[in-house]
Motif scaffolding. Structure first.
Motif, PDB file in Angstrom:
ATOM      1  N   LEU A  72       1.330  -1.659   0.248  1.00 48.22           N
ATOM      2  CA  LEU A  72      -0.476  -0.448   0.168  1.00 48.22           C
ATOM      3  C   LEU A  72       0.978   1.276  -0.131  1.00 48.22           C
ATOM      4  O   LEU A  72      -0.096   2.161  -0.868  1.00 48.22           O
ATOM      5  N   GLU A  73       1.857   1.016   0.065  1.00 46.63           N
ATOM      6  CA  GLU A  73       3.016   2.579   0.593  1.00 46.63           C
ATOM      7  C   GLU A  73       2.292   3.613   1.012  1.00 46.63           C
ATOM      8  O   GLU A  73       2.551   4.800   0.720  1.00 46.63           O
ATOM      9  N   LEU A  74       1.747   3.637   2.525  1.00 44.06           N
ATOM     10  CA  LEU A  74       1.581   4.438   3.207  1.00 44.06           C
ATOM     11  C   LEU A  74       2.646   4.885   3.613  1.00 44.06           C
ATOM     12  O   LEU A  74       3.622   4.780   3.773  1.00 44.06           O
ATOM     13  N   LYS A  75       2.634   7.029   3.781  1.00 44.51           N
ATOM     14  CA  LYS A  75       3.490   7.494   4.718  1.00 44.51           C
ATOM     15  C   LYS A  75       3.312   7.835   5.732  1.00 44.51           C
ATOM     16  O   LYS A  75       3.476   8.855   5.338  1.00 44.51           O
ATOM     17  N   GLY A  76       3.838   7.273   6.275  1.00 44.45           N
ATOM     18  CA  GLY A  76       3.629   7.685   8.430  1.00 44.45           C
ATOM     19  C   GLY A  76       5.050   8.805   8.249  1.00 44.45           C
ATOM     20  O   GLY A  76       6.210   8.290   7.635  1.00 44.45           O
ATOM     21  N   PRO A  77       4.947   8.727   9.454  1.00 47.16           N
ATOM     22  CA  PRO A  77       6.184   9.993   9.710  1.00 47.16           C
ATOM     23  C   PRO A  77       7.657   9.338  10.654  1.00 47.16           C
ATOM     24  O   PRO A  77       7.884   9.963  10.709  1.00 47.16           O
ATOM     25  N   ASP A  78       6.742   8.114  10.732  1.00 46.42           N
ATOM     26  CA  ASP A  78       8.171   6.652  11.467  1.00 46.42           C
ATOM     27  C   ASP A  78       8.425   5.647  10.669  1.00 46.42           C
ATOM     28  O   ASP A  78       8.627   4.619  10.845  1.00 46.42           O
ATOM     29  N   PRO A  79       8.719   5.975   8.786  1.00 52.93           N
ATOM     30  CA  PRO A  79       8.717   5.314   8.437  1.00 52.93           C
ATOM     31  C   PRO A  79      10.850   4.264   8.452  1.00 52.93           C
ATOM     32  O   PRO A  79      10.927   3.175   7.978  1.00 52.93           O
ATOM     33  N   ILE A 308      -5.254  17.515  22.851  1.00 52.32           N
ATOM     34  CA  ILE A 308      -3.835  18.227  22.275  1.00 52.32           C
ATOM     35  C   ILE A 308      -2.445  17.362  22.966  1.00 52.32           C
ATOM     36  O   ILE A 308      -2.492  17.453  23.843  1.00 52.32           O
ATOM     37  N   HIS A 309      -1.771  16.659  21.528  1.00 52.11           N
ATOM     38  CA  HIS A 309      -0.474  15.893  22.454  1.00 52.11           C
ATOM     39  C   HIS A 309       0.165  16.702  21.239  1.00 52.11           C
ATOM     40  O   HIS A 309      -0.370  15.827  19.806  1.00 52.11           O
ATOM     41  N   PRO A 310       1.206  16.321  20.738  1.00 51.58           N
ATOM     42  CA  PRO A 310       2.092  16.558  20.069  1.00 51.58           C
ATOM     43  C   PRO A 310       2.571  15.303  19.130  1.00 51.58           C
ATOM     44  O   PRO A 310       2.696  14.288  19.461  1.00 51.58           O
ATOM     45  N   GLY A 311       1.980  15.292  17.621  1.00 53.23           N
ATOM     46  CA  GLY A 311       2.243  14.114  16.831  1.00 53.23           C
ATOM     47  C   GLY A 311       0.522  13.251  17.146  1.00 53.23           C
ATOM     48  O   GLY A 311       0.958  12.640  15.691  1.00 53.23           O
ATOM     49  N   LEU A 312      -0.184  13.514  17.861  1.00 51.68           N
ATOM     50  CA  LEU A 312      -1.376  12.761  17.664  1.00 51.68           C
ATOM     51  C   LEU A 312      -2.422  13.910  17.329  1.00 51.68           C
ATOM     52  O   LEU A 312      -2.560  14.583  18.036  1.00 51.68           O
ATOM     53  N   PRO A 313      -3.351  13.314  16.513  1.00 49.77           N
ATOM     54  CA  PRO A 313      -4.788  14.151  15.712  1.00 49.77           C
ATOM     55  C   PRO A 313      -5.254  13.986  17.048  1.00 49.77           C
ATOM     56  O   PRO A 313      -5.356  12.679  18.023  1.00 49.77           O
ATOM     57  N   LEU A 396      -7.514  -4.254  10.702  1.00 50.16           N
ATOM     58  CA  LEU A 396      -6.696  -4.694   9.382  1.00 50.16           C
ATOM     59  C   LEU A 396      -6.343  -2.967   9.120  1.00 50.16           C
ATOM     60  O   LEU A 396      -5.325  -2.710   8.742  1.00 50.16           O
ATOM     61  N   GLY A 397      -7.221  -2.041   9.179  1.00 50.26           N
ATOM     62  CA  GLY A 397      -7.412  -1.147   9.306  1.00 50.26           C
ATOM     63  C   GLY A 397      -5.821  -0.331   9.942  1.00 50.26           C
ATOM     64  O   GLY A 397      -5.100   0.539   9.082  1.00 50.26           O
ATOM     65  N   GLY A 405       3.998   3.822   9.086  1.00 48.49           N
ATOM     66  CA  GLY A 405       4.812   4.425   9.917  1.00 48.49           C
ATOM     67  C   GLY A 405       4.004   5.444  10.709  1.00 48.49           C
ATOM     68  O   GLY A 405       4.208   6.478  11.106  1.00 48.49           O
ATOM     69  N   PHE A 406       2.797   4.954  10.896  1.00 53.07           N
ATOM     70  CA  PHE A 406       2.040   6.100  11.482  1.00 53.07           C
ATOM     71  C   PHE A 406       1.794   5.790  12.661  1.00 53.07           C
ATOM     72  O   PHE A 406       1.847   4.571  13.345  1.00 53.07           O
ATOM     73  N   ALA A 407       2.048   6.711  13.865  1.00 53.10           N
ATOM     74  CA  ALA A 407       2.193   6.441  15.038  1.00 53.10           C
ATOM     75  C   ALA A 407       1.159   6.677  15.974  1.00 53.10           C
ATOM     76  O   ALA A 407       0.477   6.871  16.200  1.00 53.10           O
ATOM     77  N   LEU A 408       0.586   4.552  16.230  1.00 53.46           N
ATOM     78  CA  LEU A 408      -0.649   4.304  16.721  1.00 53.46           C
ATOM     79  C   LEU A 408      -0.429   4.142  18.617  1.00 53.46           C
ATOM     80  O   LEU A 408      -0.750   3.469  18.683  1.00 53.46           O
ATOM     81  N   THR A 409       0.934   4.623  18.511  1.00 56.30           N
ATOM     82  CA  THR A 409       0.806   4.155  20.337  1.00 56.30           C
ATOM     83  C   THR A 409       2.164   5.247  21.277  1.00 56.30           C
ATOM     84  O   THR A 409       2.110   5.907  20.211  1.00 56.30           O
TER      85      THR A 409
END
Length: 409
Positions: A72-79, A308-313, A396-397, A405-409
């Motif tokens: 899928l070649e998703l372009k997150g901030p942490d590849p 409000i948290h840096p890096g997280l929407p 799956l998503g 590379g998306f920060a989920l933690t």
């Protein structure tokens, strides 16, 4: 078609029945599928086997999806965490291992290779607890690579965790619902952490083993597993409170029983002693977690609640808070179904980490097994089925986003 029988009566001779010979229209098909018809019921015969079949099937599907999600070649901030960026060849094996190596996994690999570092100015590895990297280091002596070892440890621990969950359900009279509890756990939207190079599976094994051993009054073994749980994640300390509630409920407060209560506290104190000896402060891990971008402090927890948290929407923070609220709302029902000890564990598993911020809350509720067991025991059978189905598609998503590379933690 009814079989035709001919009765021949001979004088002076007993009755003889003549039956036409039976024939099989497809003897080859019967020979081929007969063993399969015998084998399938056997492997699905008990709740424990059904739970393991669910786990194996889930792991295969998620492994295949993990390999495919790289396309899928998703372009997150942490590849940069990807093993492909570290020079590994692009092949299915690499992609399978790489699907669980992001963010915290690189820290565990660093600890297994080089030991701990500490700084109050930038991120350092002392923020991570030692038992998981110790196991990785031991397994890497066989595999030759810490990342392969880490993925193997998490996957093996998951199978043990599902087995212990089924055993725990059996002991509480809900063995038939064990596979449903396993399915709910595995279909949680962030369940990919269970087979990533993270502590969730190992921690769940240690927690379940501790509770089961306490219920069996095997105090020394329970103390050992509780000690190791606290060395795996700091939230292992809640085991002391939950075990105390269980012993109080059962009026079993003998001297040996107190060893199981004290063991998680001893685990935290031993790690604090190591930090004092090596870095000159017993609070090195706490101070390291207060460094940006981790910012695990009560002040940051308040900012998280204000989205409000840096890096997280904001939508993701709201999503995590919703999960925390749902799990907390389930605590009274856990109390009625499983008792005060498991309600204590279920509540503190959410509240204790939330005190320092909402981030990573999805991983902390992932090990909140009494809530998954509660939903599996719902009177309306469609409830766990509907939740597992919806959760699986979300899984799956989020797995694809994590690999991207998306920060989920």
């Amino acid at each position: 078609m009814h079989r035709l029988r001919t009765r021949v009566i001979l004088k002076g001779v007993s009755t003889v029945e003549l039956s036409p010979p039976t024939t099989t229209s497809h003897p080859g098909r019967a020979a081929l599928f007969g063993p399969v018809r015998d084998w399938v019921p056997r492997i699905w015969a008990t709740p424990l086997r059904r739970a393991l079949v669910v786990t194996v099937t889930w792991r295969v599907i998620l492994g295949i999806w993990g390999v495919m999600a790289h396309g899928l070649e998703l372009k997150g901030p942490d590849p940069r965490d990807s093993l492909l960026h570290a020079g590994w060849p692009r092949n299915p094996f690499t992609l399978l291992i790489d699907s669980g190596v992001r963010l915290d996994a690189t820290w565990y690999a660093s600890i297994a290779r080089q030991g701990y570092t500490f700084s109050t100015h930038h991120m350092s590895s002392i923020a991570f607890y030692p038992f998981f990297p110790m196991v990785i280091k031991a397994v890497s002596l066989v595999t030759g690579d810490v990342y392969v070892a880490g993925m193997m440890v998490s996957t093996a621990a998951l199978f043990v965790a599902i087995w212990l969950l089924q055993l725990w359900m059996d002991r509480h009279g809900f063995g038939a619902r064990g596979p449903a509890a396993a399915a709910l756990l595995l279909s949680f939207p962030f369940a990919f952490f269970l087979v990533s190079m993270y502590t969730e599976s190992l921690f769940l094994v240690l927690v379940l083993a501790t509770f089961i051993l306490v219920e069996d009054r095997r105090w020394e073994c329970a103390a050992l597993f509780g000690f190791l749980a606290a060395l795996t994640r700091p939230t292992g300390i809640i085991l002391s409170v939950a075990i105390l509630a269980l012993l109080w409920q059962r009026k079993d407060l003998g001297l040996r029983a107190w060893s199981a209560v004290a063991a998680p506290v001893a685990g935290l104190l031993s790690f604090a002693g190591y930090q004092l000896l090596v870095f000159g402060t017993p609070m090195a891990s706490v101070r390291a977690m207060a460094v940006a971008p981790w910012l695990r402090t009560p002040r940051q927890a308040l900012s998280d609640l204000m989205l409000i948290h840096p890096g997280l929407p904001p939508w993701f923070l709201l999503f995590l808070m919703a999960f925390g609220a749902v799990f907390l709302a389930a605590v009274p029902a856990v109390y009625r179904r499983f008792g005060p000890a498991y309600a204590t564990y279920a509540g503190l598993a959410v509240l204790l980490p939330a005190f320092n911020g909402v981030t990573s809350l999805e991983r902390y509720v992932l090990v909140d097994f009494p809530v998954f067991a509660l939903v599996a025991c719902a009177a309306r059978r469609w409830v766990p089925i509907a939740l597992a189905t919806a959760g699986f598609w979300m899984l799956l998503g989020f797995t694809a986003l994590f690999i991207g590379g998306f920060a989920l933690t």
